[in-house]
Design an enzyme around this catalytic site. Structure first.
Site, PDB file in Angstrom:
ATOM      1  N   ASN A 120      -2.939   2.587   7.289  1.00 44.39           N
ATOM      2  CA  ASN A 120      -2.733   3.567   6.212  1.00 44.39           C
ATOM      3  C   ASN A 120      -3.288   2.873   5.532  1.00 44.39           C
ATOM      4  OD1 ASN A 120      -0.867   3.496   4.558  1.00 44.39           O
ATOM      5  ND2 ASN A 120       0.089   0.999   3.868  1.00 44.39           N
ATOM      6  N   SER A 162       0.816  -1.302   0.110  1.00 43.18           N
ATOM      7  CA  SER A 162      -0.075  -0.069   0.315  1.00 43.18           C
ATOM      8  C   SER A 162       0.923   1.462  -0.204  1.00 43.18           C
ATOM      9  CB  SER A 162      -0.573  -0.527   1.430  1.00 43.18           C
ATOM     10  OG  SER A 162      -1.840  -1.212   0.973  1.00 43.18           O
ATOM     11  N   HIS A 220      -6.871  -2.464   9.270  1.00 45.97           N
ATOM     12  CA  HIS A 220      -5.942  -3.456   9.220  1.00 45.97           C
ATOM     13  C   HIS A 220      -6.412  -4.668  10.448  1.00 45.97           C
ATOM     14  CE1 HIS A 220      -3.557  -2.679   5.195  1.00 45.97           C
ATOM     15  NE2 HIS A 220      -4.463  -1.234   5.988  1.00 45.97           N
ATOM     16  N   GLY A 222      -4.731   6.669   2.242  1.00 46.84           N
ATOM     17  CA  GLY A 222      -5.085   8.182   1.997  1.00 46.84           C
ATOM     18  C   GLY A 222      -5.556   8.758   1.357  1.00 46.84           C
ATOM     19  N   CYS A 281      -9.333  -2.042   3.957  1.00 40.23           N
ATOM     20  CA  CYS A 281      -8.305  -1.159   3.067  1.00 40.23           C
ATOM     21  C   CYS A 281      -9.126  -1.077   1.805  1.00 40.23           C
ATOM     22  CB  CYS A 281      -6.611  -1.113   3.319  1.00 40.23           C
ATOM     23  SG  CYS A 281      -5.856   0.790   3.397  1.00 40.23           S
ATOM     24  N   GLN A 341     -13.008   0.244   0.223  1.00 40.93           N
ATOM     25  CA  GLN A 341     -12.586   1.067  -0.492  1.00 40.93           C
ATOM     26  C   GLN A 341     -13.528   1.539  -1.548  1.00 40.93           C
ATOM     27  OE1 GLN A 341      -9.336   3.552  -1.085  1.00 40.93           O
ATOM     28  NE2 GLN A 341      -9.760   4.233   1.539  1.00 40.93           N
ATOM     29  N   GLU A 382      -5.184  -7.057  10.594  1.00 40.13           N
ATOM     30  CA  GLU A 382      -4.210  -7.963  10.486  1.00 40.13           C
ATOM     31  C   GLU A 382      -3.478  -7.589  11.907  1.00 40.13           C
ATOM     32  OE1 GLU A 382      -3.053  -5.464   7.700  1.00 40.13           O
ATOM     33  OE2 GLU A 382      -5.178  -6.033   8.488  1.00 40.13           O
ATOM     34  N   GLY A 404      -2.642   3.793  -4.347  1.00 39.73           N
ATOM     35  CA  GLY A 404      -3.158   4.168  -4.570  1.00 39.73           C
ATOM     36  C   GLY A 404      -5.021   4.933  -4.461  1.00 39.73           C
TER      37      GLY A 404
END
Length: 388
Positions: free
Chosen positions: A320, A60, A363, A322, A280, A284, A365, A253
């Site tokens: 993590n 990521s 996350h 953006g 994540c 999305q 995990e 990205g």
């Protein structure tokens, strides 16, 4: 922050000088570590106090120059067990200081040499506290790390001509090109002696947008048999595997640019009883497939201490990302937001009201990070058990 801010200490007499140039003209000077060269990417920061190797190998972070807020890196060296991928995915590393000696019984190598061997450039000796405040106030920004003698003027020109992360589909750069299966359970950071494992493992297809090894390990530890497929897989290719559940992975990205993944999830949502679980970027892409919209966060959520929850329940999470999903864009008659990020109230998790489908922005995990959210894997397994 001054456009010619000075580092806390000048490079030593034998050190190679390095530069960090931001698109707004900010120039920081320090010492090189890792590979000698130039790297251009989005400058972001991670607030974790541990787990630097997991961060650096997380797909990521592809295309990014990562600033670590913890003041010293390399204390525990590097080892193969802590890697989330076979090699680093960060484009560059920004550190306040680098430990001169690795001190851990688990260490199999030195961070500096490991990065050099993988061609990852680094800069140390910069005022990372000032840099993070600059990014927090102005937002994530493109930048360059250079230790090969490139002039500041040339670096600034390269940075300003580099594409923004917004609109970039980076999944093809990190996704597997061929299907494979995964059967390794998790390492020593979790208790692998989970109760109620099925006599027959659940068949899970994982769509690889940039999947972390720890996610695969947790799926196996919870009783799944995992087949990993490329990010550009067709609906027919997924259904051919006869999955009992489909997992949508993390990745780098802009999720809105992953048009093939969004189309795939739209098709999967037409299988009314098929459990889906996204983490994540997978979360999305699920939101976008449901008709939602995504947006770029000013400086992202990257660290191990983000509180997320719903009334009466809070999880401390590892994050993590953006980008995030706009809450108001999700169809209320079909979707329920189950968790919010309690720092800025962005969408942290969602579920469908009438289908066995859910996604989490963080996350579970926890590699690195707290284990509060591991129960989401058990939740996914429970949905497959109910379907079976």
């Amino acid at each position: 922050m001054s456009s010619t801010a000075s580092p806390p200490a000048a490079p030593g007499p034998t050190a190679t000088a390095a530069l960090l140039v931001l698109a707004d003209g900010t120039l920081l000077r320090g010492e090189a570590f890792g590979a000698i060269g130039t790297a251009v990417g989005e400058v972001v920061f991670n607030t974790g106090m541990t787990g630097y190797q997991e961060v650096m190998t997380d797909p990521s972070y592809s295309g990014q120059l990562v600033t670590f807020t913890y003041p010293e890196l390399g204390n525990t060296g590097v080892n193969a067990a802590d890697q989330e991928a076979p090699h680093p995915h960060v484009r560059g590393v920004i550190a306040r200081e680098l430990a001169p000696v690795a001190s851990s019984w688990r260490a199999e190598g030195d961070l500096d040499q490991w990065l050099a061997g993988h061609g990852v450039v680094g800069i140390r000796g910069v005022d990372t506290r000032a840099l993070v405040r600059h990014l927090r106030e102005g937002g994530a920004i493109n930048g360059a790390i250079s230790s090969d003698g490139t002039t500041p003027q040339a670096l600034l020109a390269a940075v300003r001509s580099a594409p923004s992360m917004e609109g970039l589909n980076l999944t093809a750069q990190v996704s597997t090109r061929e299907p494979y299966t995964w059967s390794e359970p998790c390492g020593a950071t979790f208790d692998t002696r989970l109760q109620d494992r099925p006599a027959r493992p659940y068949r899970v297809v994982a769509i690889d947008f940039g999947i972390k090894r720890a996610i695969l390990e947790r799926l196996v530890a919870h009783g799944c048999s995992v087949t990993v497929l490329p990010a550009d897989s067709s609906l027919e290719a997924v259904l051919r595997e006869r999955p009992e559940g489909v997992f949508l992975s993390n990745g780098p990205g802009d999720p809105a640019a992953v048009s093939g993944g969004i189309a795939l999830v739209k098709g999967l949502l037409e299988q009314p009883d098929l459990p889906l679980f996204g983490i994540c970027m997978g979360h999305q892409i699920l939101g976008l497939a449901l008709g939602g919209r995504s947006f770029k966060l000013a400086y992202g959520h990257r660290g191990l201490n983000h509180p997320c929850g719903s009334p009466g329940q809070v999880e401390i999470t590892s994050q993590n990302h953006g980008f995030a999903i706009e809450a108001d864009s999700l169809p209320a008659e079909r979707v329920r937001i189950t968790h919010h990020n309690l720092n800025d109230h962005t969408v942290a998790a969602l579920e469908l009201l009438h289908q066995p489908v859910f996604g989490v922005q963080y996350h579970p995990e926890a590699s690195p990070g707290p284990h509060d959210a591991d129960h989401h894997f058990a939740r996914f397994v429970a949905l497959m058990a109910a379907r079976r």
